[in-house]
Each structure stands twice: as structure tokens, then as C-alpha cells.
Scaffold this active site. Structure first.
Site, PDB file in Angstrom:
ATOM      1  N   HIS A  62       0.388 -23.451 -22.564  1.00 10.67           N
ATOM      2  CA  HIS A  62      -0.068 -22.191 -21.966  1.00 10.67           C
ATOM      3  C   HIS A  62      -1.325 -21.755 -22.707  1.00 10.67           C
ATOM      4  CE1 HIS A  62       3.757 -21.614 -19.732  1.00 10.67           C
ATOM      5  NE2 HIS A  62       4.262 -22.281 -20.756  1.00 10.67           N
ATOM      6  N   ARG A  64      -3.259 -19.189 -21.568  1.00 14.83           N
ATOM      7  CA  ARG A  64      -3.307 -17.721 -21.401  1.00 14.83           C
ATOM      8  C   ARG A  64      -4.574 -17.175 -20.752  1.00 14.83           C
ATOM      9  NH1 ARG A  64       1.966 -17.643 -21.689  1.00 14.83           N
ATOM     10  NH2 ARG A  64       2.859 -17.646 -23.769  1.00 14.83           N
ATOM     11  N   ASN A  94       0.811 -19.814 -15.196  1.00 18.36           N
ATOM     12  CA  ASN A  94       1.328 -18.435 -15.240  1.00 18.36           C
ATOM     13  C   ASN A  94       0.391 -17.496 -15.998  1.00 18.36           C
ATOM     14  OD1 ASN A  94       2.020 -19.741 -17.652  1.00 18.36           O
ATOM     15  ND2 ASN A  94       3.784 -18.412 -17.999  1.00 18.36           N
ATOM     16  N   ASP A 152       6.351 -22.715 -13.650  1.00 15.24           N
ATOM     17  CA  ASP A 152       6.882 -22.517 -15.000  1.00 15.24           C
ATOM     18  C   ASP A 152       6.717 -21.062 -15.416  1.00 15.24           C
ATOM     19  OD1 ASP A 152       7.955 -23.653 -17.500  1.00 15.24           O
ATOM     20  OD2 ASP A 152       6.057 -22.972 -18.335  1.00 15.24           O
ATOM     21  N   HIS A 179      10.661 -25.986 -14.300  1.00 15.47           N
ATOM     22  CA  HIS A 179      11.321 -25.275 -15.410  1.00 15.47           C
ATOM     23  C   HIS A 179      12.714 -24.920 -14.887  1.00 15.47           C
ATOM     24  CE1 HIS A 179      11.515 -21.648 -18.328  1.00 15.47           C
ATOM     25  NE2 HIS A 179      12.560 -21.522 -17.548  1.00 15.47           N
ATOM     26  N   HIS A 232      10.721 -29.362 -20.438  1.00 14.55           N
ATOM     27  CA  HIS A 232      11.452 -28.917 -21.643  1.00 14.55           C
ATOM     28  C   HIS A 232      12.982 -28.896 -21.548  1.00 14.55           C
ATOM     29  CE1 HIS A 232      11.261 -25.198 -19.374  1.00 14.55           C
ATOM     30  NE2 HIS A 232      10.036 -24.900 -19.733  1.00 14.55           N
ATOM     31  N   ASN A 278      12.304 -19.909 -24.567  1.00 12.69           N
ATOM     32  CA  ASN A 278      13.069 -20.193 -23.356  1.00 12.69           C
ATOM     33  C   ASN A 278      12.655 -21.550 -22.783  1.00 12.69           C
ATOM     34  OD1 ASN A 278      14.774 -19.875 -21.207  1.00 12.69           O
ATOM     35  ND2 ASN A 278      13.374 -18.607 -20.022  1.00 12.69           N
ATOM     36  N   ASP A 305       4.840 -27.171 -25.005  1.00 14.09           N
ATOM     37  CA  ASP A 305       5.126 -25.833 -24.459  1.00 14.09           C
ATOM     38  C   ASP A 305       4.477 -24.775 -25.353  1.00 14.09           C
ATOM     39  OD1 ASP A 305       5.944 -23.831 -22.780  1.00 14.09           O
ATOM     40  OD2 ASP A 305       8.083 -24.020 -23.199  1.00 14.09           O
TER      41      ASP A 305
HETATM   42 ZN   LIG Z   1       8.981 -23.226 -19.056  1.00 14.09          ZN
END
Ligand SMILES: [Zn+2]
Lengths: 422, 323
Positions: A62, A64, A94, A152, A179, A232, A278, A305
């Protein structure tokens, strides 16, 4: 520009591996691999005592950007990735706005080319705004360079929507990364459900919430005859479900992350929010099963991740803290220390998990050191013991539970497209 | 005993022979000696509550703030009176109408209270671990007055004190705790302390209200009320929140009372002199029948009184350790 890497031990997932070889790189390509190259060069790296690996590839991170630049951006994220030995990374959609259209795919490519460091491949959303209602334009997105599709962070809840997404993506040979989490079973859970959650008085996330969805998605892929990649995985049963599916010939691949084979739920003791992630950290029995899955090939890849969060999002009540930990700069040393050093895996197997297989799954022409291939290489020294120091991280964030861990595996150099960038 | 004698006997041990941490966060990390020391101190404090002139000087010049993110009249009042009986300065902050409601972080609120010269922060919070977080970030001592589903140590200590007063010992007592174990910080603190003190603790609830692996704490888990109550010498009821019906953890209060309710009928299974306890507030007719609650074996009012004594003891101990 000719670059010569001398005296390193070359590691490949297949073919020529664990041999002392010199590597001559001309412009962007690997020109020659052999013992004792004496040709002329412009620059030389002495890799004596080091391992030369195909550049590491992360299929799940990620960055961001756009929207959460206070946590990380493409600039800081690629710097962090580079220092972790990664030459290519695939970032999740995301963000805010969600990467669900071609303009944002182009934006990610433009920004990463400008920065010109670790190569960034955007993963597009499966559904518009990751709402699980309308499919994204996967055909257009794929043409624009979306490397895979994933919701995800906001997993697809509806089984029927997932079935359609698999079929539609397959139309364009697109890969869905899932995910797996049954949100209704998680309720307000914040850590693995079990003895630790009971004594900490925290709501639990049961393992079965992950396993049900792994099974659902694997069966949907089997039923529709499509391919799927499971992100994951963290439990023994998830590994078993995937192992059985692979035996049946289902086109499923799977990933895990270093925290699922190095840590357990015990790390959440004293309400340690740095261990809140998570899927949640599980038990030592799950760690054993994850390592078995890595050994027998059930789990295809190790992804980071990498999930940066600002200190203010972690320095709060456990229930309010954000999920996730940063992983670029600890992934290799943790994997080496916990998998290769104790003899679970060979160096070649680790390269398969962190470079060769991720490249295959993402359809990248990378992940191997062979003549005529693009020169993306990572040179590591596994002889030095070091202490992980989160204050030295290049990431904008420092949310890592590994501060103070003693590990082996120093990233010495990273070569991308024939250029020494680290 | 006159007040001067009382003051003198408390003062006589101003040098604490027992080591205590800065904070009281839970019973998980309190050993048997510490628990008994708190109860011993509470015994002396209770004399003050019983005396006509409820004022002693032990907290003079000390500031105790109650910081409550959840409503609770009784626990807060108990701490405030404990402070005032010992001449401390009491102040309170509640979540509504303060900066807390405006989204200030817990750590910021704690640091602000620190700067204002607070000696002890008594906090109740809906999140498990909130007291640990606060304690790590402030100089003041923190007393956990209930954090999420984690712990409620002062309640458990007053329960132990009450049991000791009436039974004389805790070791080998059979104690049944019946009710919503899963969401109960009172149950957890009681289990940690009572098992450490050698009691046989039975926990009884429908399976939806028992958290996983609870038996690893040393308590015995059963869904059979008869098994839990059979020969029990102390029976503790826990509050059943009616909202549990909406989340699928309970079907109906009526059914709960039929299978798990503590009433004259079901209590026949317990020891004939079994004491009845409850942390309050009670849902009359749900977890506890009114006539049992008001009956001769009910210790519920005694618990309230002992609560003030336990809190006085803790305020005394934690302010003393900083001298
Ligand atoms: Zn995830």
C-alpha cells in the site's frame, strides 16, 4: 555503460543457481554470466561473500498515494522498497480516490516514472470505489497497465459478485487478488479470536472468517474455471484448503507475509497496537503450517502487505488503532532469518517466493538472472547480523513490531534496468 | 475506636512494606500478598466509614480525578466519596461536554491532567487496554475503574473483601459466577484474583456468552446451572444487557431467566447458606429475582459499602508509594 558484478554467488529459482559467477550488464540487459569475466567495464561491484538475486518483487503493498500522503507516498514508498531490495512492487488500489479508472492508473505510472526508482505496478479495484456493486472497466484498465484487480481492504462480500468478477476479469486474462475475510463473522474483532483475545478482553476475529472465504473463492474459481490469487493467508486451514485445491488442479496461487511466519497473537500482549494487522496474527500452530505451506509450494509467494500508518493512528486505544504494519525494509531479512537460516528453505526457494513466482503471477518478464534478461538485481549479504532499528526506516511511517529484532540479511546493492540505484 | 486512634494506626504503616506499581490496571499482575494487603488496609478504612465523623487527613493535598468515558454513577461516586472522606481534592471529567467529546486523544487528555498536578487518575473507558495506554503516558498513578471487557480490579477487590468478611477465607471455596461472562470485565478480574487466592471458580452462561479458551484461566466452564450452583458457597450474578438479544447472543430474557436466572428455585441447588453477590446495577427479574436480591443472604449492599473502603485503601496506597 557496462557494469560488472564480480565474485558474487548467483541465485536463481530454477536453472543456474547457488554458483559463483560474474555478471556483465550492458545498458539495461544482462549480457554475460560466467566465471571470471575479464571484459572491460565502466563500473564494477565486488560482490565477494554476497548473494546476487533477481530483484525482489512485492505483489502486495500500500503506497497510500493519492489521498493518504501523510502515511506514505510513491516517493517515500519506493525509497523504502528500494532499501528493502525490491525492484518491482504492485500497489493496492484502496487509496482516496480508489484506483478504479484509467486516469489513476496513468497517474501512478507517471509519478513512479518521474521518481524513477523501484518500478511500480498499480493493481486496480474490482468494483467501482471498492463498493462491491459495479465492476470496474477491467478491459480498459488492463490496457492502461493495471497488473491485477483487487478490492483489498474492502473485500468482496457478495459471492455472486465475486463469481461475476472472476468471469469478467478472465475475459481480459485479468487476475483477481482476493483478501479473504467474512466480515459478518469478524463483527467488531480486532485480533485473533482465542485465549489471548479472551484475556485481553478484546473482540476476536475467528480463523474461520478467513477460511470460509478462502474456500468460497477457491471453489468459485474452480467452478468458473478462472484463476485467482489469494492474498495474505494466515491460518493452517487456509493452507490446507489451497493445498487440496491445487491437487485438484484449481488455478489458484497464494501469498503470505513475513508477519504470519515470524509472529503470533502473543505480540498483541500489553495492547501492542504495532501488532494489530488484518488478517490478525495467529498462533504458533498456524506459523508452523504457513512454513510447511512455503516449503511444499502450496504458498507461492511472500508479499509484504506494506501498510504504513501515522504514529497518531497507532498511539491510541487498541480498538481504535489502524490495521497494518510496514514491511518493505524487513521482508528480506526476516524471511532469510526465519526460513533459510533454520534450514526450512534454500536460498533458491526464497528467491522463488520473493522474485520468480511473483513475476510469474503478475505476468512480469522478471524474476530470473539469465543472459538477455532485464538487469534487475538485488545483492545481499547474509553474513552480518544486524538489529532492526525502526528509526532508520526510509518509509514515512514506522509502524513495525520488529524494532530490536536480531536478523541476518543486509541489502548491499539494488540494480534496476542496469543502473545501480542503491 | 476513636478517630485519632484510627488515624494513628493507619499512619503507623506509612512506610508500605508491600511493593506496588505506579498504577492499578488489573488483577492479572497482582499477587496474593498485594491483594491481601489492599483488603487489610480496606478493613481499617471501613472503620472510618462507620464512624460519625467521616474525615481523615490521609489524602490532604492530593488530587484525584475521575475520568469517565462511560456512565457509572456508583463507581464514580464511590471513588469521589473515598477521596473526600480522606480529605483529598476530587474532580471529575465525563466524556460528554468536555474536550474528550471534541475528539481529544486519550494521551493528550492524560497529559493535560498530569500538568495540572493530578496525583491519581481514576478512569473508566469502553476500550480494553485504555488504562494501560494512559498509564504508560502519564506521570500520575492510574486506577482502572473498568476498561472495555478487560478488567475492573477495584470491583473484584471489593468482592474478595466482602467474601472474606463473610466466609473468613477464600481458599477452596466454590464460587459460581453466572451471567454474561464474555463481555464482563468484572468476571475476568474476579477469575484472575479468585483463582490466585485458591477458590474453585465456576463460570456459567449460554455458550454465546462465554469467550473462547476461558478454561485456560483456571476457571471451570459450564452451561449447566445445576453444575455451577451445586454446593456453591458464593453465587455471583452478572448483569445481562438486553441489547444482547439484538446481536443474536440471546433469544429472550424470559428464556435466559428460565435456564440461568438466580431465583429461590435455582438457588436450592447451591449451599443452603450460599451468599448472593452482584456488581450492580441489577436487572431485577432477569439475572436475579427480586426476593433473592433483597433476601437475608444477599451481600449486594455490603459490596457497595466495601467498595468505598477498597477505594480508600487503594488511593491511600498509591499516594503513599510516591512519598
Ligand atoms: Zn488485505
Amino acid at each position: 555503460m557496462r557494469l560488472l558484478i564480480k565474485n558474487g554467488t548467483l541465485i536463481n529459482a530454477e536453472g543456474l543457481t547457488e554458483m559463483k559467477r560474474d555478471i556483465l550488464i550492458a545498458d539495461e540487459m544482462i549480457m554475460q554470466i560466467k566465471e571470471n569475466i575479464t571484459d572491460e567495464y565502466d563500473m564494477m561491484i565486488d560482490a565477494t561473500g554476497c548473494h546476487v538475486l533477481p530483484g525482489l518483487i512485492d505483489a502486495h503493498c500500500h503506497l497510500r498515494e493519492p489521498g493518504f500522503e501523510y502515511k506514505e507516498d510513491i516517493e517515500s514508498g519506493t525509497l523504502s522498497a528500494l532499501h528493502g531490495g525490491f525492484t518491482s512492487i504492485a500497489c493496492m488500489p484502496n487509496t482516496n480516490p480508489v484506483i478504479d479508472n484509467e486516469a489513476l492508473i496513468n497517474y501512478i505510472y507517471d509519478r513512479s516514472k518521474q521518481i524513477n526508482r523501484t518500478k511500480v505496478y498499480p493493481i486496480a479495484a474490482v468494483s467501482i470505489n471498492q463498493e462491491g456493486k459495479m465492476l470496474t472497466e477491467m478491459g480498459f484498465l488492463k490496457l492502461a497497465g493495471a497488473i491485477a484487480f483487487s478490492d483489498d481492504g474492502k473485500p468482496v462480500e457478495s459471492s455472486s459478485f465475486m463469481k461475476k468478477a472472476l468471469l469478467y476479469a478472465d475475459t481480459f486474462d485479468g487476475l483477481i487478488i482476493s483478501h479473504c475475510e467474512d466480515k459478518s463473522l469478524c463483527e467488531d474483532g480486532v485480533m485473533n479470536e482465542g485465549y489471548m483475545s479472551t484475556v485481553l478482553g478484546l473482540s476476536g476475529i475467528p480463523k474461520v472468517a478467513e477460511e470460509l472465504m478462502v474456500y468460497r473463492d477457491v471453489r468459485l474459481a474452480e467452478y468458473t474455471g478462472t484463476k485467482i490469487h489469494i492474498a495474505h493467508i494466515s491460518t493452517r486451514e487456509s493452507v490446507d484448503i489451497i493445498r487440496q485445491a491445487k491437487n485438484r488442479g484449481v488455478k489458484v496461487t497464494a501469498e503470505t507475509c513475513p508477519h504470519y511466519f515470524t509472529l503470533t497473537e502473543e505480540s498483541c500482549d500489553h495492547f501492542n497496537t504495532l501488532a494489530k494487522v488484518n488478517p490478525p496474527l495467529r498462533t504458533s500452530d498456524d506459523v508452523i503450517a504457513i512454513i510447511e505451506g512455503l516449503k511444499d509450494g502450496t504458498i507461492d509467494i511472500i508479499a509484504t502487505d506494506h501498510a504504513p500508518h501515522h504514529n497518531d493512528e497507532k498511539n491510541v486505544e487498541f480498538s481504535y488503532a489502524s490495521n497494518g504494519l510496514i514491511g518493505f525494509e524487513t521482508a528480506f531479512c526476516l524471511s532469510y532469518t526465519y526460513l533459510v537460516k533454520p534450514g526450512h528453505l534454500t536460498m533458491s526457494q526464497l528467491v522463488s517466493l520473493m522474485s520468480f513466482k511473483p513475476a510469474r503471477i503478475l505476468s512480469l518478464d522478471a524474476g530470473e538472472i539469465n543472459e538477455g534478461k532485464q538487469a534487475d538485481l538485488t545483492i545481499v549479504d547474509v553474513n552480518e547480523r544486524k538489529t532492526i532499528d525502526i528509526t532508520k526506516f526510509k518509509s514515512k511511517s514506522s509502524n513495525s513490531p520488529y524494532h530490536g529484532f536480531e536478523v541476518y540479511g543486509e541489502i548491499k546493492n539494488v540494480i534496476i534496468d542496469g543502473k545501480v540505484v542503491l | 475506636m476513636s478517630l485519632t486512634v484510627l488515624t494513628a494506626c493507619i499512619y503507623a504503616e506509612s512506610e508500605l512494606e508491600m511493593k506496588f506499581e505506579k498504577d492499578l490496571l488489573g488483577l492479572k499482575n497482582l499477587n496474593e500478598e498485594q491483594i491481601l494487603y489492599v483488603i487489610d488496609t480496606a478493613r481499617k478504612m471501613k472503620m472510618l466509614i462507620d464512624s460519625p465523623n467521616k474525615k481523615s487527613p490521609q489524602l490532604q493535598g492530593k488530587t484525584i480525578i475521575t475520568l469517565f468515558y462511560e456512565n457509572s454513577t456508583r463507581t464514580r461516586m464511590s471513588f469521589e466519596l473515598a477521596t473526600k472522606y480522606m480529605s483529598g481534592n476530587a474532580a471529575n471529567i465525563s466524556a460528554s461536554g468536555s474536550s474528550v467529546a471534541k475528539g481529544e486523544t486519550l494521551i493528550d487528555t492524560g497529559k493535560t491532567l498530569d500538568m495540572m498536578g493530578t496525583d491519581i487518575i481514576v478512569m473508566r473507558h469502553p476500550c480494553s487496554g485504555a488504562a494501560d495506554l494512559l498509564a504508560k503516558n502519564v506521570r500520575a498513578s492510574v486506577i482502572n475503574a473498568g476498561d472495555g471487557m478487560n478488567e475492573h480490579p477495584t470491583q473484584a477487590l471489593l468482592d474478595f473483601y466482602t467474601i472474606l468478611e463473610h466466609k473468613g477465607h477464600i481458599r477452596d471455596l466454590k464460587i459460581a459466577i453466572v451471567g454474561d461472562i464474555k463481555h464482563s470485565r468484572v468476571a475476568r478480574s474476579n477469575v484472575y484474583g479468585l483463582t490466585r487466592l485458591g477458590a474453585k471458580v465456576f463460570l456459567c452462561a449460554p455458550k454465546t456468552l462465554i469467550p473462547p479458551d476461558m478454561e485456560k484461566t483456571g476457571a471451570i466452564i459450564t452451561t449447566n446451572l445445576k453444575e455451577a450452583l451445586d454446593g456453591a458457597e458464593v453465587v455471583m450474578g452478572l448483569r445481562i444487557q438486553k441489547e444482547r438479544q439484538n446481536s443474536g447472543l440471546l433469544s429472550s430474557v424470559r428464556e435466559y431467566h428460565k435456564f440461568f436466572g438466580l431465583n429461590e428455585q435455582s438457588l436450592k441447588m447451591a449451599d443452603k447458606d450460599a451468599y448472593i453477590m452482584h456488581p450492580g446495577p441489577v436487572n431485577r427479574g432477569v439475572e436475579l429475582a427480586s426476593n433473592v436480591m433483597d433476601g437475608p443472604l444477599s451481600l449486594i449492599n455490603e459490596q457497595v459499602k466495601n467498595g468505598v473502603a477498597i477505594r480508600m485503601a487503594l488511593l491511600y496506597i498509591l499516594t503513599r508509594r510516591s512519598i
